[in-house]
Design a protein around this motif. Sequence first.
Motif, PDB file in Angstrom:
ATOM      1  N   LEU A 187       0.796  -1.234   0.000  1.00  0.00           N
ATOM      2  CA  LEU A 187       0.000   0.000   0.000  1.00  0.00           C
ATOM      3  C   LEU A 187       0.829   1.284   0.000  1.00  0.00           C
ATOM      4  CD1 LEU A 187      -2.901  -0.963   2.423  1.00  0.00           C
ATOM      5  CD2 LEU A 187      -2.914  -0.908  -0.061  1.00  0.00           C
ATOM      6  N   GLU A 188       2.115   1.163   0.198  1.00  0.00           N
ATOM      7  CA  GLU A 188       2.960   2.360   0.262  1.00  0.00           C
ATOM      8  C   GLU A 188       2.845   3.257  -0.973  1.00  0.00           C
ATOM      9  OE1 GLU A 188       7.222   3.239   2.331  1.00  0.00           O
ATOM     10  OE2 GLU A 188       7.107   1.535   0.949  1.00  0.00           O
ATOM     11  N   GLU A 190      -0.975   9.293  -2.129  1.00  0.00           N
ATOM     12  CA  GLU A 190      -1.576   9.781  -3.374  1.00  0.00           C
ATOM     13  C   GLU A 190      -3.041   9.383  -3.510  1.00  0.00           C
ATOM     14  OE1 GLU A 190       0.115  11.854  -5.186  1.00  0.00           O
ATOM     15  OE2 GLU A 190       1.784  11.602  -3.785  1.00  0.00           O
ATOM     16  N   LYS A 191      -3.391   8.201  -3.038  1.00  0.00           N
ATOM     17  CA  LYS A 191      -4.776   7.711  -3.121  1.00  0.00           C
ATOM     18  C   LYS A 191      -5.197   7.236  -1.732  1.00  0.00           C
ATOM     19  CE  LYS A 191      -4.351   6.200  -7.944  1.00  0.00           C
ATOM     20  NZ  LYS A 191      -4.457   5.047  -8.873  1.00  0.00           N
ATOM     21  N   ALA A 192      -5.231   8.171  -0.820  1.00  0.00           N
ATOM     22  CA  ALA A 192      -5.444   7.835   0.590  1.00  0.00           C
ATOM     23  C   ALA A 192      -6.780   7.139   0.838  1.00  0.00           C
ATOM     24  CB  ALA A 192      -5.351   9.101   1.441  1.00  0.00           C
ATOM     25  N   ASP A 193      -7.832   7.583   0.167  1.00  0.00           N
ATOM     26  CA  ASP A 193      -9.145   6.980   0.403  1.00  0.00           C
ATOM     27  C   ASP A 193      -9.167   5.535  -0.077  1.00  0.00           C
ATOM     28  OD1 ASP A 193     -11.901   7.363   1.341  1.00  0.00           O
ATOM     29  OD2 ASP A 193     -12.447   7.017  -0.755  1.00  0.00           O
ATOM     30  N   THR A 194      -8.557   5.291  -1.235  1.00  0.00           N
ATOM     31  CA  THR A 194      -8.472   3.922  -1.745  1.00  0.00           C
ATOM     32  C   THR A 194      -7.633   3.053  -0.811  1.00  0.00           C
ATOM     33  OG1 THR A 194      -8.656   4.719  -4.025  1.00  0.00           O
ATOM     34  CG2 THR A 194      -7.770   2.508  -3.711  1.00  0.00           C
ATOM     35  N   ALA A 195      -6.529   3.611  -0.310  1.00  0.00           N
ATOM     36  CA  ALA A 195      -5.673   2.869   0.624  1.00  0.00           C
ATOM     37  C   ALA A 195      -6.437   2.540   1.905  1.00  0.00           C
ATOM     38  CB  ALA A 195      -4.429   3.685   0.947  1.00  0.00           C
ATOM     39  N   ARG A 196      -7.228   3.486   2.382  1.00  0.00           N
ATOM     40  CA  ARG A 196      -8.036   3.253   3.587  1.00  0.00           C
ATOM     41  C   ARG A 196      -9.018   2.107   3.359  1.00  0.00           C
ATOM     42  NH1 ARG A 196     -12.986   4.310   4.727  1.00  0.00           N
ATOM     43  NH2 ARG A 196     -13.249   5.612   2.864  1.00  0.00           N
ATOM     44  N   LYS A 197      -9.659   2.101   2.192  1.00  0.00           N
ATOM     45  CA  LYS A 197     -10.604   1.026   1.878  1.00  0.00           C
ATOM     46  C   LYS A 197      -9.888  -0.314   1.772  1.00  0.00           C
ATOM     47  CE  LYS A 197     -13.921   3.982  -0.551  1.00  0.00           C
ATOM     48  NZ  LYS A 197     -14.543   4.315  -1.859  1.00  0.00           N
ATOM     49  N   LYS A 245      -5.193  15.271   2.391  1.00  0.00           N
ATOM     50  CA  LYS A 245      -6.251  15.969   3.107  1.00  0.00           C
ATOM     51  C   LYS A 245      -7.567  15.780   2.360  1.00  0.00           C
ATOM     52  CE  LYS A 245      -3.312  19.543   5.147  1.00  0.00           C
ATOM     53  NZ  LYS A 245      -3.059  21.004   5.286  1.00  0.00           N
ATOM     54  N   ALA A 246      -8.550  15.251   3.073  1.00  0.00           N
ATOM     55  CA  ALA A 246      -9.835  14.984   2.439  1.00  0.00           C
ATOM     56  C   ALA A 246     -10.474  16.276   1.948  1.00  0.00           C
ATOM     57  CB  ALA A 246     -10.767  14.284   3.428  1.00  0.00           C
TER      58      ALA A 246
END
Length: 395
Positions: free
Chosen positions: A152-153, A158-165, A202-203
Motif C-alpha cells: 500500500l505504500e 496519493e490515493k489515501a481513500d483507496t488505501a483506507r478502503k 487531506k480529504a
Amino acid sequence: MTALNKLSSAKVRTAPPGKYSDGGGLWLVKRDDGGAQWVLRVTVYGRRREMGIGSLQAVSLKEARETAEKWRAVVREGKDPIKERDRKRRLAERQDHTLASVAHEAFEARKSQLKGDGKAGRWFSPLELHVLPKIGKVPVEEIDQQDIKNALEPIWHEKADTARKAMNRLNITLEHAAAMGLNVDLQAILKAKALLGKTRHKAKNIPYMPWPEVPAFYSSLTEQTPTHLALRLLILTAVRSYCVRFCHLDQIDGNVWTVPEDNMKGQVGVVTDFRVPLSDEALAVIELAKPLAREGYLFPSVRKGVISDATMSRHMERRELLARPHGFRSSFKTWCVETTDMPEVVVETSLAHVVGSKVERSYRRTDLLERRRPLMVRWADHVTGKNASEVIRIA
C-alpha cells in the motif's frame, strides 16, 4: 532382514476378516463388516507408531507397498512419518489458503450485506487493484505488517481513500481467516499503519453550490433531455444521483417516490426503502420525463441502460462550474440550517442519513414523511425562485 511382499493379490482379495502382514511393517486389516484398510507399523524414537495409508477399496496392493516404502524411508531419516505427513498436509493447506483465495471467500461471505452484492460499490476493487497483484499468492498465515506496508505504500499518500478502503478489506479478510481457524496476525493492520505513518492527503469535500445560487442554475435547465430533467429532480429531492439515475415509474405512487433499498447507500439490512415526498414541481419534472422513459426508467442513456454517473457532472463542467451534482445535498442542508427552524432529525432524514443510535432507531418507527413534505415544498419554492426574498421559519 524381515521378508517383504508376503501377500498375493489373490490372498488380499479372498482373505477372511483378520490381520495379514505383507512384511516391513505393512499390514492388511480386514474387518467383519467387509471393510479393509492398509496400516503401516513403524518404530520411531523407541515408540511404535501406526499410520493408516488408505482403504483396500482405494489403494491396491502395489500402491500400498510403494506408499509404505516411502514412509519407511522417512523413518530411516529419523523422522516420525505421521508428524511428517501432518506437516506436509498443513503446508499444502497453507498454499491453498493464499491471501487471494481467503479474500475472495471473505467477499462471498459478505456479499449479502452489500448493495448489489458489492458490485455497484466495487467493494473488492481496492484489493483487486492494489493488493492482490503484489501479495495475493502469499499464504494468509504468513502475511505481516511489512507485506501490507509494501503493497500500500505507493498509494498511501496519493490515493489515501483507496488505501483506507484496502486496509479495511484486508482487516475483514484476516478476521475471516481467523474464523476459518488459520493462524493469522490480527494486529498486522495496526502495525502496518504505524509503519506507513500519517497520510499527507487531506480529504476534500465535494464542491457544492451555495443555496442562493441554486435558483439561477435550476432556471437554466430548460431542455427536455434526460440530463436536464435528472438534474432538476436531483436538486428538488436532495437524493443521491444513483437514486435519480435509476428512478423507475413503478417507484412513483401519487406524490411519493419510494427508492428501493438496493438503490440506497449502505449495507443491506441497515438501510431500507426510502420514501421521498414529491413537491408539485418534482411531479411536473417526472411528467416531462415520462415520454423519454425506456423500459420504465425515466432517465435513459443514448444507447442502453440509464444515464451514467458522470453525465450530470460533465454538464456542470461544461458550464465551467466548480460544483458537482452530489453537492446539491449540501446546498439543501445549508439552506435548511440557515433559513429554517426544522429539527435536525427531520433534515437528516430528508437526506436519508441514519440518525441516532441503534436503540433510538429501534423505537422511532417513522420516516417522518409528513413532516418532511412541507420542507421539500419550501425547498422547491426556493429552487424555482418563488420565495427568493423570504427567510423561512418552519415550526
